[in-house]
Design an enzyme around this catalytic site. Structure first.
Site, mmCIF file in Angstrom:
data_model
loop_
_atom_site.group_PDB
_atom_site.id
_atom_site.type_symbol
_atom_site.label_atom_id
_atom_site.label_comp_id
_atom_site.label_asym_id
_atom_site.label_seq_id
_atom_site.Cartn_x
_atom_site.Cartn_y
_atom_site.Cartn_z
ATOM 1 N N GLU A 375 0.835 -1.223 0.000
ATOM 2 C CA GLU A 375 0.000 0.000 0.000
ATOM 3 C C GLU A 375 0.865 1.267 0.000
ATOM 4 O O GLU A 375 0.530 2.267 0.630
ATOM 5 C CB GLU A 375 -1.015 -0.029 1.142
ATOM 6 C CG GLU A 375 -1.959 -1.217 0.987
ATOM 7 C CD GLU A 375 -3.311 -1.061 1.633
ATOM 8 O OE1 GLU A 375 -3.724 0.084 1.874
ATOM 9 O OE2 GLU A 375 -3.938 -2.091 1.885
ATOM 10 N N THR A 377 5.281 2.099 -0.416
ATOM 11 C CA THR A 377 6.470 1.917 0.431
ATOM 12 C C THR A 377 6.644 3.151 1.340
ATOM 13 O O THR A 377 6.011 4.194 1.117
ATOM 14 C CB THR A 377 7.743 1.771 -0.430
ATOM 15 O OG1 THR A 377 7.942 2.997 -1.143
ATOM 16 C CG2 THR A 377 7.648 0.610 -1.407
ATOM 17 N N ASN A 379 9.036 5.190 1.400
ATOM 18 C CA ASN A 379 9.443 6.359 0.607
ATOM 19 C C ASN A 379 8.232 7.039 -0.029
ATOM 20 O O ASN A 379 8.184 8.271 -0.128
ATOM 21 C CB ASN A 379 10.429 5.939 -0.497
ATOM 22 C CG ASN A 379 11.873 5.916 -0.008
ATOM 23 O OD1 ASN A 379 12.145 6.267 1.138
ATOM 24 N ND2 ASN A 379 12.782 5.500 -0.865
HETATM 25 C C1 LIG Z 1 2.940 -9.378 0.489
HETATM 26 C C2 LIG Z 1 2.511 -8.338 -0.509
HETATM 27 C C3 LIG Z 1 1.155 -8.090 -0.694
HETATM 28 C C4 LIG Z 1 0.741 -7.147 -1.634
HETATM 29 N N1 LIG Z 1 -0.595 -6.955 -1.859
HETATM 30 C C5 LIG Z 1 -0.998 -6.173 -2.894
HETATM 31 C C6 LIG Z 1 -2.377 -6.112 -3.274
HETATM 32 O O1 LIG Z 1 -3.254 -6.724 -2.659
HETATM 33 N N2 LIG Z 1 -2.712 -5.356 -4.341
HETATM 34 C C7 LIG Z 1 -1.797 -4.663 -5.072
HETATM 35 O O2 LIG Z 1 -2.180 -3.990 -6.030
HETATM 36 N N3 LIG Z 1 -0.475 -4.692 -4.721
HETATM 37 C C8 LIG Z 1 -0.065 -5.427 -3.655
HETATM 38 N N4 LIG Z 1 1.280 -5.490 -3.323
HETATM 39 C C9 LIG Z 1 2.253 -4.731 -4.095
HETATM 40 C C10 LIG Z 1 2.853 -3.582 -3.312
HETATM 41 O O3 LIG Z 1 1.906 -2.563 -3.149
HETATM 42 C C11 LIG Z 1 4.126 -3.156 -4.037
HETATM 43 O O4 LIG Z 1 5.081 -4.183 -3.843
HETATM 44 C C12 LIG Z 1 4.654 -1.834 -3.513
HETATM 45 O O5 LIG Z 1 3.803 -0.779 -3.881
HETATM 46 C C13 LIG Z 1 6.074 -1.535 -4.037
HETATM 47 O O6 LIG Z 1 6.161 -1.738 -5.406
HETATM 48 P P1 LIG Z 1 7.394 -2.606 -5.993
HETATM 49 O O7 LIG Z 1 7.396 -3.887 -5.268
HETATM 50 O O8 LIG Z 1 7.253 -2.634 -7.457
HETATM 51 O O9 LIG Z 1 8.679 -1.792 -5.577
HETATM 52 P P2 LIG Z 1 9.310 -0.570 -6.393
HETATM 53 O O10 LIG Z 1 8.266 0.423 -6.712
HETATM 54 O O11 LIG Z 1 10.152 -1.103 -7.485
HETATM 55 O O12 LIG Z 1 10.253 0.054 -5.284
HETATM 56 C C14 LIG Z 1 11.550 -0.448 -4.992
HETATM 57 C C15 LIG Z 1 12.240 0.555 -4.065
HETATM 58 O O13 LIG Z 1 12.381 1.812 -4.745
HETATM 59 C C16 LIG Z 1 11.821 2.858 -3.952
HETATM 60 N N5 LIG Z 1 11.235 3.875 -4.827
HETATM 61 C C17 LIG Z 1 10.443 3.696 -5.930
HETATM 62 N N6 LIG Z 1 10.095 4.883 -6.451
HETATM 63 C C18 LIG Z 1 10.653 5.832 -5.674
HETATM 64 C C19 LIG Z 1 10.669 7.268 -5.679
HETATM 65 N N7 LIG Z 1 9.987 7.971 -6.606
HETATM 66 N N8 LIG Z 1 11.367 7.915 -4.726
HETATM 67 C C20 LIG Z 1 12.046 7.220 -3.783
HETATM 68 N N9 LIG Z 1 12.080 5.885 -3.706
HETATM 69 C C21 LIG Z 1 11.391 5.197 -4.644
HETATM 70 C C22 LIG Z 1 10.750 2.161 -3.097
HETATM 71 O O14 LIG Z 1 10.475 2.932 -1.929
HETATM 72 C C23 LIG Z 1 11.425 0.828 -2.792
HETATM 73 O O15 LIG Z 1 12.291 0.989 -1.706
HETATM 74 C C24 LIG Z 1 1.708 -6.409 -2.359
HETATM 75 C C25 LIG Z 1 3.068 -6.642 -2.137
HETATM 76 C C26 LIG Z 1 3.475 -7.611 -1.246
HETATM 77 C C27 LIG Z 1 4.954 -7.870 -1.068
#
Ligand SMILES: Cc1cc2nc3c(=O)[nH]c(=O)nc-3n(C[C@H](O)[C@H](O)[C@H](O)COP(=O)(O)OP(=O)(O)OC[C@H]3O[C@@H](n4cnc5c(N)ncnc54)[C@H](O)[C@@H]3O)c2cc1C
Length: 393
Positions: A375, A377, A379
């Site tokens: 929901e 990160t 950041n």
């Molecule tokens: C157990 C689990 C359950 C989940 N459930 C759902 C769900 O029900 N529905 C759904 O839609 N999603 C769900 N998610 C997805 C979750 O919301 C995403 O994993 C999360 O939003 C982060 O996206 P990402 O994994 O692609 O990481 P990324 O976006 O690739 O981020 C990687 C890192 O880069 C940092 N970062 C990225 N952009 C920026 C920026 N502009 N400035 C600074 N730092 C940045 C992030 O903070 C993080 O540290 C789930 C994830 C998990 C692990």
């Protein structure tokens, strides 16, 4: 000069005061969690499977439709009660907490707020009875940058045809319905994003690989596959091209829910640490008699109390119809930091046994990590808070 309030008027109640009904509800949920969920937590975590009989009980107890009006078979409660339920359940099992959280704060909320009368009539009675919901926004290439999603929806006659893949979708093994986001026009950027109500039996829809996770292992997290998935036009939620607004606004509420999950988790870890410290003897005394341990317990309790105030205040703001976007982001950010810290210290207070699966604290420690990721990160929460404090410049 501004008027001071009259001494005769009753003073506002402390932030964490519960009404009689809220206190009774909380006690009932706590009792259920201790009696029915606690004995199954370890096995569900080890197997990575949530017990379906518990989900049936969630429905029977009204925990899956807390805010759904009584006319649709729901409990007709407030958002605050949904938050109390997530907190109390997560105190025993954060995996169970997130099932209830997604159902209430994301799926039911989206249907209540954006659904038309026909959609409410078709789905809400089932959401309170036996239909588990999931919320499908993320994709492999779009997490934090959620509106860069690639899943495509094309109108063909009376149906939309959806193609693409969703990743990380909580509740997907158990869910019968998904609030799923796709774009009707990739060239329009976020303005093409549209929300659809997708049923698991719609042709072309399937649930893919289940993730093997560090924490909240009993909560299912899977990929969704859409191959020419046919969704009736009547299942567009809200207006076409308004999916980004639905996603942002439901996630704002959801973040308070994750704050509540982390609050419950921190309380569960702290209570275990307290209990153990009053039983474990070293140097001829209970370890709770050492000031070093007392100070740790006091610091943890203070931080938990601060989180409780943030979670309850943000939820009360939502119920009062106030703007709570900044408070929701702050709540999730801080609650997840405290949950991780408290769970980590709880492991240390239990010493060697804290590091084993014979006690629940190692699981709380593993479960805490997700609070900083889903929901939005940490950041992304900081980005929202900074934007609201400093403006867009
Ligand atoms: C157990 C689990 C359950 C989940 N459930 C759902 C769900 O029900 N529905 C759904 O839609 N999603 C769900 N998610 C997805 C979750 O919301 C995403 O994993 C999360 O939003 C982060 O996206 P990402 O994994 O692609 O990481 P990324 O976006 O690739 O981020 C990687 C890192 O880069 C940092 N970062 C990225 N952009 C920026 C920026 N502009 N400035 C600074 N730092 C940045 C992030 O903070 C993080 O540290 C789930 C994830 C998990 C692990």
């Amino acid at each position: 000069m501004s008027q001071v309030s009259s001494a005769a008027a009753p003073p506002p109640l402390p932030l964490v005061t519960l009404t009689e009904d809220e206190a009774l509800f909380r006690d009932n949920v706590r009792h259920f969690a201790e009696e029915s969920i606690a004995p199954k937590v370890r096995e569900m975590d080890e197997k990575g499977v949530f017990d379906s009989r518990l989900i049936e009980q969630f429905f029977q107890l009204g925990l899956m439709g807390i805010e759904v009006p009584e006319q649709y078979g729901g409990a007709g409660g407030r958002f605050f009660e949904a938050i109390l339920a997530v907190e109390e359940i997560s105190r025993t099992d954060p995996s169970a907490g997130v099932i209830i959280d997604v159902q209430n704060t994301l799926v039911n909320n989206a249907l209540l707020r954006w659904g038309n009368d026909d959609q409410k009539r078709r789905y809400l009675p089932r959401m309170t009875k036996n239909l588990v919901g999931a919320y499908a926004l993320s994709e492999a290439g779009s997490g934090s940058d959620a509106f860069a999603l690639q899943t495509r929806a094309q109108l063909k006659g009376s149906e939309y045809v959806l193609n693409g893949r969703k990743l990380w979708i909580t509740n997907s093994k158990e869910a019968g319905v998904f609030i799923l986001f796709a774009t009707i026009d990739p060239s329009a950027g976020y303005k093409g994003v549209t929300a659809f109500i997708v049923e698991k039996d719609f042709p072309g829809f399937s649930v893919g690989k289940k993730e093997d996770k560090l924490g909240i292992r009993a909560s299912s997290t899977c990929e969704l596959i859409l191959e020419d998935c046919r969704v009736p036009k009547e299942n567009v939620l809200g207006d076409q091209g308004k999916g980004y607004k639905i996603a942002i606004e439901t996630l704002n509420e959801g973040r308070i829910g994750i704050g509540a999950q982390m609050l419950g988790l921190a309380r569960g870890a702290w209570e275990n640490a307290l209990k153990y410290s009053q039983e474990r003897k070293q140097f001829g005394k209970n370890i709770s008699e050492f000031q070093g341990i007392q100070f740790q317990l006091a610091q943890m309790a203070t931080e938990i109390e601060a989180v409780r105030m943030m979670v309850y205040n943000a939820a009360r703001m939502k119920d009062a119809g106030m703007n709570f976007v900044k408070e929701a982001a702050m709540t999730k950010l801080f609650a997840s930091q405290i949950a991780e810290r408290v769970a980590s210290l709880a492991v240390e207070i239990l010493g060697g046994v804290g590091f084993t699966k014979d006690y629940p604290v190692e699981k709380f420690y593993r479960d805490a990590k997700i609070g900083k990721i889903y929901e939005g990160t940490s950041n992304m929460q900081l980005q929202t808070i900074a934007k609201l404090l400093l403006g867009d410049r």
